[in-house]
Design a protein around this motif. Sequence first.
Motif, PDB file in Angstrom:
ATOM      1  N   LEU A   1       5.719  -0.207  -7.795  1.00 26.11           N
ATOM      2  CA  LEU A   1       4.787   0.820  -7.336  1.00 26.11           C
ATOM      3  C   LEU A   1       5.225   2.217  -7.770  1.00 26.11           C
ATOM      4  O   LEU A   1       4.388   3.055  -8.114  1.00 26.11           O
ATOM      5  CB  LEU A   1       4.667   0.760  -5.808  1.00 26.11           C
ATOM      6  CG  LEU A   1       4.010  -0.503  -5.233  1.00 26.11           C
ATOM      7  CD1 LEU A   1       4.132  -0.519  -3.717  1.00 26.11           C
ATOM      8  CD2 LEU A   1       2.552  -0.596  -5.649  1.00 26.11           C
TER       9      LEU A   1
ATOM     10  N   MET B   1       9.233  -4.662  -5.463  1.00 24.25           N
ATOM     11  CA  MET B   1       7.902  -4.164  -5.148  1.00 24.25           C
ATOM     12  C   MET B   1       7.895  -2.631  -5.146  1.00 24.25           C
ATOM     13  O   MET B   1       6.968  -2.012  -5.693  1.00 24.25           O
ATOM     14  CB  MET B   1       7.472  -4.708  -3.774  1.00 24.25           C
ATOM     15  CG  MET B   1       5.980  -4.613  -3.494  1.00 24.25           C
ATOM     16  SD  MET B   1       5.558  -5.181  -1.816  1.00 24.25           S
ATOM     17  CE  MET B   1       6.162  -6.869  -1.877  1.00 24.25           C
ATOM     18  N   ARG B   2       8.912  -2.028  -4.541  1.00 25.63           N
ATOM     19  CA  ARG B   2       8.994  -0.561  -4.528  1.00 25.63           C
ATOM     20  C   ARG B   2       9.100  -0.012  -5.947  1.00 25.63           C
ATOM     21  O   ARG B   2       8.466   0.995  -6.300  1.00 25.63           O
ATOM     22  CB  ARG B   2      10.214  -0.113  -3.716  1.00 25.63           C
ATOM     23  CG  ARG B   2      10.077  -0.296  -2.216  1.00 25.63           C
ATOM     24  CD  ARG B   2      11.237   0.375  -1.499  1.00 25.63           C
ATOM     25  NE  ARG B   2      11.204   0.137  -0.079  1.00 25.63           N
ATOM     26  CZ  ARG B   2      10.457   0.830   0.779  1.00 25.63           C
ATOM     27  NH1 ARG B   2       9.685   1.804   0.330  1.00 25.63           N
ATOM     28  NH2 ARG B   2      10.499   0.561   2.071  1.00 25.63           N
TER      29      ARG B   2
ATOM     30  N   LEU C   1       5.384   2.580  -0.958  1.00 27.60           N
ATOM     31  CA  LEU C   1       5.405   1.392  -0.101  1.00 27.60           C
ATOM     32  C   LEU C   1       5.979   1.781   1.248  1.00 27.60           C
ATOM     33  O   LEU C   1       7.050   2.395   1.331  1.00 27.60           O
ATOM     34  CB  LEU C   1       6.253   0.280  -0.736  1.00 27.60           C
ATOM     35  CG  LEU C   1       6.405  -0.990   0.103  1.00 27.60           C
ATOM     36  CD1 LEU C   1       5.071  -1.712   0.218  1.00 27.60           C
ATOM     37  CD2 LEU C   1       7.454  -1.914  -0.514  1.00 27.60           C
TER      38      LEU C   1
ATOM     39  N   ARG D   1       0.926  -8.586  -7.464  1.00 33.07           N
ATOM     40  CA  ARG D   1       2.336  -8.944  -7.250  1.00 33.07           C
ATOM     41  C   ARG D   1       2.792  -8.572  -5.842  1.00 33.07           C
ATOM     42  O   ARG D   1       3.642  -9.254  -5.256  1.00 33.07           O
ATOM     43  CB  ARG D   1       3.225  -8.255  -8.292  1.00 33.07           C
ATOM     44  CG  ARG D   1       2.922  -8.641  -9.728  1.00 33.07           C
ATOM     45  CD  ARG D   1       2.875 -10.140  -9.916  1.00 33.07           C
ATOM     46  NE  ARG D   1       2.410 -10.508 -11.240  1.00 33.07           N
ATOM     47  CZ  ARG D   1       1.888 -11.682 -11.552  1.00 33.07           C
ATOM     48  NH1 ARG D   1       1.769 -12.613 -10.604  1.00 33.07           N
ATOM     49  NH2 ARG D   1       1.487 -11.927 -12.771  1.00 33.07           N
ATOM     50  N   CYS D   2       2.250  -7.501  -5.298  1.00 33.12           N
ATOM     51  CA  CYS D   2       2.586  -7.142  -3.915  1.00 33.12           C
ATOM     52  C   CYS D   2       2.102  -8.219  -2.946  1.00 33.12           C
ATOM     53  O   CYS D   2       2.831  -8.617  -2.026  1.00 33.12           O
ATOM     54  CB  CYS D   2       1.964  -5.794  -3.553  1.00 33.12           C
ATOM     55  SG  CYS D   2       2.784  -4.357  -4.272  1.00 33.12           S
TER      56      CYS D   2
ATOM     57  N   GLU E   1       4.374 -11.361  -3.416  1.00 33.14           N
ATOM     58  CA  GLU E   1       5.706 -11.232  -2.826  1.00 33.14           C
ATOM     59  C   GLU E   1       5.638 -11.225  -1.304  1.00 33.14           C
ATOM     60  O   GLU E   1       6.492 -11.830  -0.631  1.00 33.14           O
ATOM     61  CB  GLU E   1       6.366  -9.946  -3.331  1.00 33.14           C
ATOM     62  CG  GLU E   1       7.784  -9.726  -2.818  1.00 33.14           C
ATOM     63  CD  GLU E   1       8.734 -10.821  -3.269  1.00 33.14           C
ATOM     64  OE1 GLU E   1       9.662 -11.139  -2.502  1.00 33.14           O
ATOM     65  OE2 GLU E   1       8.539 -11.370  -4.374  1.00 33.14           O
TER      66      GLU E   1
ATOM     67  N   ALA F   1       0.878  -0.462   0.969  1.00 25.06           N
ATOM     68  CA  ALA F   1       1.101   0.065  -0.381  1.00 25.06           C
ATOM     69  C   ALA F   1      -0.066   0.979  -0.747  1.00 25.06           C
ATOM     70  O   ALA F   1      -1.212   0.699  -0.427  1.00 25.06           O
ATOM     71  CB  ALA F   1       1.196  -1.074  -1.396  1.00 25.06           C
TER      72      ALA F   1
END
Length: 396
Positions: A367, A363-364, A374, A311-312, A315, A387
């Motif tokens: 994680l 995203m943060r 991140l 997903r990172c 995105e 990341a």
Amino acid sequence: MTFGLWRTLPDRGDNAVMANEERWVSLQVGAAVLTWTVVTGFVLYLAHENLRLGVDVPLFVGLAALNLVTTLLACGDRWLSRRWRQLLHAVGGVAVLAAAWVAPVSFTPIYTIVWLAVACSLYPTRVLWWQLAGLTVAWLLVMQLGWGYDADTAVISVVLYGTFHLFALLTSRSAEEASRARDEARFLNRELLASQHLLSEASRQAERTRIARDLHDMLGHHLTALSINLQIAERLAEGAAASKIAESRALARLLLSDVRDAVSTLRQDSAVDCEQAIRLLVDQVPQLDIHLDIQSGLQIEQFEVAEALLRCVQEALTNTLRHAAARQSWIRLWQSEQGIHLEIRDDGVGGRHLAEGHGLQGMRERLARLQGTLRLETSGQGLCLHAQLPGRAAGS
């Protein structure tokens, strides 16, 4: 895009589709060059046949050639940034108007029809309408001040050719929007393929873990009980019976050892193949050359970690395509003593005015749920995303 000469064409695995799109791109660019050649040829012919036109042939040829070269370079989105392409496109527009000024031939506005069609891949719709209005005014001035047309003749000519310019703008803009929609659909298809692969890996991992657990809990325990019972029977038996029981007990121990080896193998091979999922996602991303560097043999044990990494990447690529105007992206994935690292950087302009939106915030959060971090770096021209997730790769 209609005149995207060097565009990186996306692919869904169908080589015939990609070859067909490349063929159309070549034909469209060829048609633009042919149009320029025909118009230039007729202007030179009329200049030769009618000296009273007063065409400055060397100056006209130089300006027209400058228009052709800059227009073609403005289509080169693989090697040139959007800002450079816009600059070259503007130079081509000035050159063609100057060429028309020194060559008072009524059909030279055909040059700017092609020029405006190329602009559809470089500017938003609002700017295109302003360019159309500016061309209309510019041609009115050229015809009245440069060619000596009276007001009525100039207006009629400008309105006539203005309709052709309008048609070129609308059709080219429509083709550009359709092309972008196809690119987005293909990218979404890549995301779907990557997600399907990751889910398949998760299902495979869960099934292998279940089988390993069942072998250990059921067959392993039963074999252990059998070995204990055989040991007791061996002590109670005498003679030939005791010898056979001892052989059976040795076979039971050997079978138990084989079961434990099989359970260990199943658990060791239950890692998620994150690399293939990422490769499916980044394969033939439109308008972006991606350099992928994944540590050899790296596999992730936890599905949640593999999903977070995918997903990172997803995105980051989406942001690069939408906001960075980048031409290249570098993705690196590796494992160290500190954990698993993912680094993504590009050569775009997104790092200059970075504002974290919902994508980066999500995203943060993703994680953070896995005790990951991140970090964003905006040094240089592009943006670098780093990341880090705790844990070790499979087999480490």
